[in-house]
Each structure stands twice: as C-alpha cells, then as structure tokens.
Scaffold this motif. Structure first.
Motif, PDB file in Angstrom:
ATOM      1  N   HIS A   1      -5.869 -16.727  -0.036  1.00 38.56           N
ATOM      2  CA  HIS A   1      -6.475 -17.265  -0.326  1.00 38.56           C
ATOM      3  C   HIS A   1      -5.598 -18.785   0.103  1.00 38.56           C
ATOM      4  O   HIS A   1      -5.087 -19.051  -0.016  1.00 38.56           O
ATOM      5  N   LEU A   2      -7.234 -19.546  -0.484  1.00 37.01           N
ATOM      6  CA  LEU A   2      -7.081 -21.827  -0.201  1.00 37.01           C
ATOM      7  C   LEU A   2      -6.131 -21.803  -0.159  1.00 37.01           C
ATOM      8  O   LEU A   2      -5.341 -21.337  -1.445  1.00 37.01           O
ATOM      9  N   ARG A   3      -5.566 -22.756   0.325  1.00 39.30           N
ATOM     10  CA  ARG A   3      -3.568 -22.860   0.377  1.00 39.30           C
ATOM     11  C   ARG A   3      -2.415 -22.046  -0.322  1.00 39.30           C
ATOM     12  O   ARG A   3      -1.610 -22.994  -0.762  1.00 39.30           O
ATOM     13  N   THR A   4      -2.769 -20.746  -0.051  1.00 40.07           N
ATOM     14  CA  THR A   4      -1.611 -19.868  -1.324  1.00 40.07           C
ATOM     15  C   THR A   4      -0.482 -19.685   0.891  1.00 40.07           C
ATOM     16  O   THR A   4      -1.176 -19.975   1.103  1.00 40.07           O
ATOM     17  N   HIS A   5       1.053 -19.967  -0.635  1.00 39.24           N
ATOM     18  CA  HIS A   5       1.226 -19.983   0.921  1.00 39.24           C
ATOM     19  C   HIS A   5       3.017 -18.915   0.103  1.00 39.24           C
ATOM     20  O   HIS A   5       3.189 -17.891  -1.029  1.00 39.24           O
ATOM     21  N   LEU A   6       2.681 -17.888   1.015  1.00 38.89           N
ATOM     22  CA  LEU A   6       3.642 -16.578   0.832  1.00 38.89           C
ATOM     23  C   LEU A   6       4.632 -16.687   1.695  1.00 38.89           C
ATOM     24  O   LEU A   6       5.414 -17.513   2.693  1.00 38.89           O
ATOM     25  N   ALA A   7       6.450 -16.621   0.976  1.00 37.26           N
ATOM     26  CA  ALA A   7       7.289 -16.206   1.375  1.00 37.26           C
ATOM     27  C   ALA A   7       7.411 -15.244   2.566  1.00 37.26           C
ATOM     28  O   ALA A   7       6.847 -14.910   2.522  1.00 37.26           O
ATOM     29  N   GLU A   8       8.716 -15.842   3.554  1.00 40.25           N
ATOM     30  CA  GLU A   8       9.185 -14.443   4.084  1.00 40.25           C
ATOM     31  C   GLU A   8       9.198 -12.911   3.514  1.00 40.25           C
ATOM     32  O   GLU A   8       9.587 -13.357   2.469  1.00 40.25           O
ATOM     33  N   GLU A   9       8.779 -12.458   4.248  1.00 42.14           N
ATOM     34  CA  GLU A   9       8.799 -10.801   4.139  1.00 42.14           C
ATOM     35  C   GLU A   9       8.049 -10.061   2.810  1.00 42.14           C
ATOM     36  O   GLU A   9       8.457 -10.364   2.044  1.00 42.14           O
ATOM     37  N   THR A  10       6.912 -11.100   2.361  1.00 45.95           N
ATOM     38  CA  THR A  10       6.153 -11.162   1.146  1.00 45.95           C
ATOM     39  C   THR A  10       5.271  -9.643   1.426  1.00 45.95           C
ATOM     40  O   THR A  10       4.667  -9.603   2.778  1.00 45.95           O
ATOM     41  N   VAL A  11       4.924  -8.768   0.832  1.00 49.31           N
ATOM     42  CA  VAL A  11       3.209  -7.593   1.172  1.00 49.31           C
ATOM     43  C   VAL A  11       2.571  -7.747   0.437  1.00 49.31           C
ATOM     44  O   VAL A  11       3.028  -7.883  -1.152  1.00 49.31           O
ATOM     45  N   VAL A  12       1.324  -8.190   0.405  1.00 48.24           N
ATOM     46  CA  VAL A  12       0.559  -8.051  -0.023  1.00 48.24           C
ATOM     47  C   VAL A  12      -0.508  -6.924   0.084  1.00 48.24           C
ATOM     48  O   VAL A  12      -0.542  -6.282   0.772  1.00 48.24           O
ATOM     49  N   PRO A  13      -0.241  -6.347  -1.360  1.00 44.44           N
ATOM     50  CA  PRO A  13      -0.927  -4.875  -1.325  1.00 44.44           C
ATOM     51  C   PRO A  13      -2.319  -4.201  -0.858  1.00 44.44           C
ATOM     52  O   PRO A  13      -3.403  -5.657  -0.803  1.00 44.44           O
ATOM     53  N   ILE A  14      -2.666  -3.395  -0.143  1.00 48.96           N
ATOM     54  CA  ILE A  14      -4.441  -2.944  -0.164  1.00 48.96           C
ATOM     55  C   ILE A  14      -4.821  -3.572  -0.697  1.00 48.96           C
ATOM     56  O   ILE A  14      -5.175  -3.507  -1.956  1.00 48.96           O
ATOM     57  N   ALA A  15      -6.235  -4.640  -0.318  1.00 52.05           N
ATOM     58  CA  ALA A  15      -6.809  -4.723  -1.129  1.00 52.05           C
ATOM     59  C   ALA A  15      -7.032  -5.954  -2.355  1.00 52.05           C
ATOM     60  O   ALA A  15      -7.663  -5.912  -3.020  1.00 52.05           O
ATOM     61  N   TRP A  16      -5.729  -5.867  -2.773  1.00 55.23           N
ATOM     62  CA  TRP A  16      -5.475  -7.424  -3.610  1.00 55.23           C
ATOM     63  C   TRP A  16      -5.377  -8.642  -2.490  1.00 55.23           C
ATOM     64  O   TRP A  16      -6.399  -8.890  -1.959  1.00 55.23           O
ATOM     65  N   VAL A  17      -5.340  -9.502  -3.877  1.00 57.14           N
ATOM     66  CA  VAL A  17      -5.447 -11.147  -3.672  1.00 57.14           C
ATOM     67  C   VAL A  17      -4.270 -11.872  -3.748  1.00 57.14           C
ATOM     68  O   VAL A  17      -3.381 -11.165  -5.198  1.00 57.14           O
ATOM     69  N   ALA A  18      -4.022 -12.674  -2.715  1.00 57.61           N
ATOM     70  CA  ALA A  18      -2.669 -14.127  -3.726  1.00 57.61           C
ATOM     71  C   ALA A  18      -3.156 -14.821  -3.551  1.00 57.61           C
ATOM     72  O   ALA A  18      -4.318 -15.283  -2.267  1.00 57.61           O
ATOM     73  N   VAL A  19      -3.257 -15.709  -4.223  1.00 55.90           N
ATOM     74  CA  VAL A  19      -3.567 -17.132  -4.658  1.00 55.90           C
ATOM     75  C   VAL A  19      -2.761 -17.745  -5.484  1.00 55.90           C
ATOM     76  O   VAL A  19      -2.306 -17.241  -6.247  1.00 55.90           O
ATOM     77  N   GLY A  20      -2.810 -19.036  -5.201  1.00 58.86           N
ATOM     78  CA  GLY A  20      -2.667 -19.897  -5.568  1.00 58.86           C
ATOM     79  C   GLY A  20      -1.266 -20.699  -5.276  1.00 58.86           C
ATOM     80  O   GLY A  20      -0.031 -19.696  -3.822  1.00 58.86           O
ATOM     81  N   GLU A  21      -0.657 -21.739  -6.219  1.00 56.36           N
ATOM     82  CA  GLU A  21       1.249 -21.315  -5.748  1.00 56.36           C
ATOM     83  C   GLU A  21       1.823 -22.223  -6.504  1.00 56.36           C
ATOM     84  O   GLU A  21       0.967 -23.637  -7.140  1.00 56.36           O
ATOM     85  N   PRO A  22       3.005 -22.161  -7.047  1.00 54.55           N
ATOM     86  CA  PRO A  22       3.188 -20.507  -6.903  1.00 54.55           C
ATOM     87  C   PRO A  22       1.745 -19.512  -6.544  1.00 54.55           C
ATOM     88  O   PRO A  22       1.153 -18.968  -7.320  1.00 54.55           O
ATOM     89  N   VAL A  23       2.543 -18.257  -5.696  1.00 58.15           N
ATOM     90  CA  VAL A  23       1.146 -17.702  -5.051  1.00 58.15           C
ATOM     91  C   VAL A  23       1.472 -16.047  -6.551  1.00 58.15           C
ATOM     92  O   VAL A  23       2.911 -15.697  -7.209  1.00 58.15           O
ATOM     93  N   ARG A  24       0.607 -15.588  -6.660  1.00 59.30           N
ATOM     94  CA  ARG A  24      -0.153 -15.010  -7.672  1.00 59.30           C
ATOM     95  C   ARG A  24      -0.692 -13.517  -6.697  1.00 59.30           C
ATOM     96  O   ARG A  24      -1.375 -13.394  -6.220  1.00 59.30           O
ATOM     97  N   LEU A  25       0.007 -12.185  -6.845  1.00 60.17           N
ATOM     98  CA  LEU A  25      -0.844 -11.519  -5.865  1.00 60.17           C
ATOM     99  C   LEU A  25      -1.301 -10.347  -7.572  1.00 60.17           C
ATOM    100  O   LEU A  25      -0.594  -9.964  -8.513  1.00 60.17           O
ATOM    101  N   LEU A  26      -2.955 -10.965  -7.331  1.00 62.68           N
ATOM    102  CA  LEU A  26      -3.750  -9.514  -8.267  1.00 62.68           C
ATOM    103  C   LEU A  26      -4.335  -8.511  -7.520  1.00 62.68           C
ATOM    104  O   LEU A  26      -4.623  -8.702  -6.477  1.00 62.68           O
ATOM    105  N   PRO A  27      -4.315  -7.712  -8.203  1.00 63.76           N
ATOM    106  CA  PRO A  27      -5.183  -6.922  -7.738  1.00 63.76           C
ATOM    107  C   PRO A  27      -6.992  -7.085  -7.719  1.00 63.76           C
ATOM    108  O   PRO A  27      -7.236  -7.623  -8.614  1.00 63.76           O
ATOM    109  N   PRO A  28      -8.114  -6.397  -7.480  1.00 60.82           N
ATOM    110  CA  PRO A  28      -9.207  -7.276  -7.058  1.00 60.82           C
ATOM    111  C   PRO A  28      -9.234  -6.913  -8.197  1.00 60.82           C
ATOM    112  O   PRO A  28     -10.576  -7.745  -9.073  1.00 60.82           O
ATOM    113  N   ASP A  29      -9.241  -5.992  -9.100  1.00 57.44           N
ATOM    114  CA  ASP A  29      -9.833  -5.748 -10.735  1.00 57.44           C
ATOM    115  C   ASP A  29     -10.166  -6.545 -11.813  1.00 57.44           C
ATOM    116  O   ASP A  29     -10.301  -7.049 -12.605  1.00 57.44           O
ATOM    117  N   ARG A  30      -8.669  -7.694 -11.305  1.00 58.02           N
ATOM    118  CA  ARG A  30      -8.916  -8.630 -11.826  1.00 58.02           C
ATOM    119  C   ARG A  30      -9.112  -9.776 -11.830  1.00 58.02           C
ATOM    120  O   ARG A  30      -9.088 -11.153 -11.819  1.00 58.02           O
TER     121      ARG A  30
END
Length: 199
Positions: A121-150
């Motif tokens: 998502h907008l203005r979200t920063h992923l560190a090196e070697e981060t994996v965002v799982p299938i259909a998940w959402v990376a959001v915020g800074e610091p980043v949170r990785l969340l499944p779509p049902d949340r």
C-alpha cells in the motif's frame, strides 16, 4: 508504441526488446537487455520512470509515474502479468507476481517477493528480502503484513496513510470528494491530447 508526452520521449537501450503492442509514454528510460511484453503500459505522467537492466515487464502490466512520485525499478526485477506499479521504488532482484498492486510512495527492498495478488500500500516500505504472501496486504511504516480477511486492521492503517490526500491533494471528508477527484485527475490526464506518436 512510443509517445512523446509533456515534451519528453522514451529512451530505450538498443539491446532492450519492447513488444509492438506495448505502450511507452513520456519520460521513460529502459535499460539494457530488458523485455517489455505485449500489452504492457509504461506511462510517465509528469514524473520519470527508470527501468534498469535485465528487467522483465510481462503482459498487461501497468507502470505509472506521477509528478510527486517517480518510478524506479532496479536490475534483474520481474514485473508479472497484470501487475500494477504506481509511483514506487522497486529494488534489484525483486519478484512482483501476477496481479500485484504497488501504490504511490511505496519502497520495496532488494530481493523481496510480492506474491500473486498481494498489495503493497501507499507509502509502505519493505525491507530487503521481505516476502508478502499470496493475496496479503503490506501496509504502513513500520510495515504490517496482514491477510485480506483482516479488513478492519488494514483499513485503520490505510486511513492514517491518507490515500486521497497523498495522491490527489484532497481531504477524505470533502463532501463531493469523487466529483473533485475525477475533475482534477481528468484535467491532468487530458494532457495526453497533445501526445505525439514516435513510431
């Protein structure tokens, strides 16, 4: 197809290959041995797009820069079919799978993976070697990785990131938000009326 937009023309390395049905518009630089496949659209809407060497942009991918958010894609990165990148910085050796969505101001570190239909998502920063799982959402800074049902947690973080304010300069509480947004954005996009095809 290549277009001059706002006085800027694409610069494509002679060793790069761009499919005849791809659209390259404006201030776009494509590096050596990169491949842009059929139906891809790479459009610099006032900000520059820089694509490194050995990058693969697959079918129907969309890469868009804005005045506020240029795009940089590092070397040896793969942009999957139907992926969308808007105003983001992508590191080297990144894998963006089919249908991924990368929003304005996002930064993705080297050797990261954003898997099928995932969102950064907008203005979200992923560190090196981060994996965002299938259909998940990376959001915020610091980043949170969340499944779509949340959704409630994702929405809470999105509100703080202020998409309409950051991207369109409009307050989310504006009573006629969509009227102002579409009229303002439409005026910006209308600048394509003066584009000139180069090939």
């Amino acid at each position: 197809m290549q277009f001059e937009h706002l006085g800027a023309s694409p610069r494509i390395h002679p060793d790069a290959v761009v499919a005849a049905t791809a659209v390259i518009s404006g201030d776009v630089t494509i590096g050596a041995d990169s491949q842009v496949l059929h139906g891809a659209v790479i459009t610099a809407e006032g900000g520059a797009i820089t694509i490194g060497a050995n990058v693969i942009v697959m079918e129907n991918a969309l890469i868009r820069a804005t005045t506020a958010n240029p795009v940089h894609i590092g070397d040896h990165t793969l942009v999957g079919p139907m992926a969308s990148i808007s105003g983001a910085t992508i590191g080297d050796e990144v894998f963006l799978a089919t249908g991924t969505r990368i929003f304005n101001g996002a930064r993705i570190g080297d050797r990261s993976e954003v898997r099928i239909n995932a969102v950064v998502h907008l203005r979200t920063h992923l560190a090196e070697e981060t994996v965002v799982p299938i259909a998940w959402v990376a959001v915020g800074e610091p980043v949170r990785l969340l499944p779509p049902d949340r959704h409630e947690e994702i929405w809470a973080a999105q509100q703080e990131l202020d998409f309409p304010g950051y991207v369109f300069g409009l307050d989310r509480e504006t009573p006629d938000l969509m009227v102002q947004l579409t009229e303002r954005y439409g005026r910006s996009l209308a600048r394509h009326a003066e584009d000139r095809r180069l090939d």
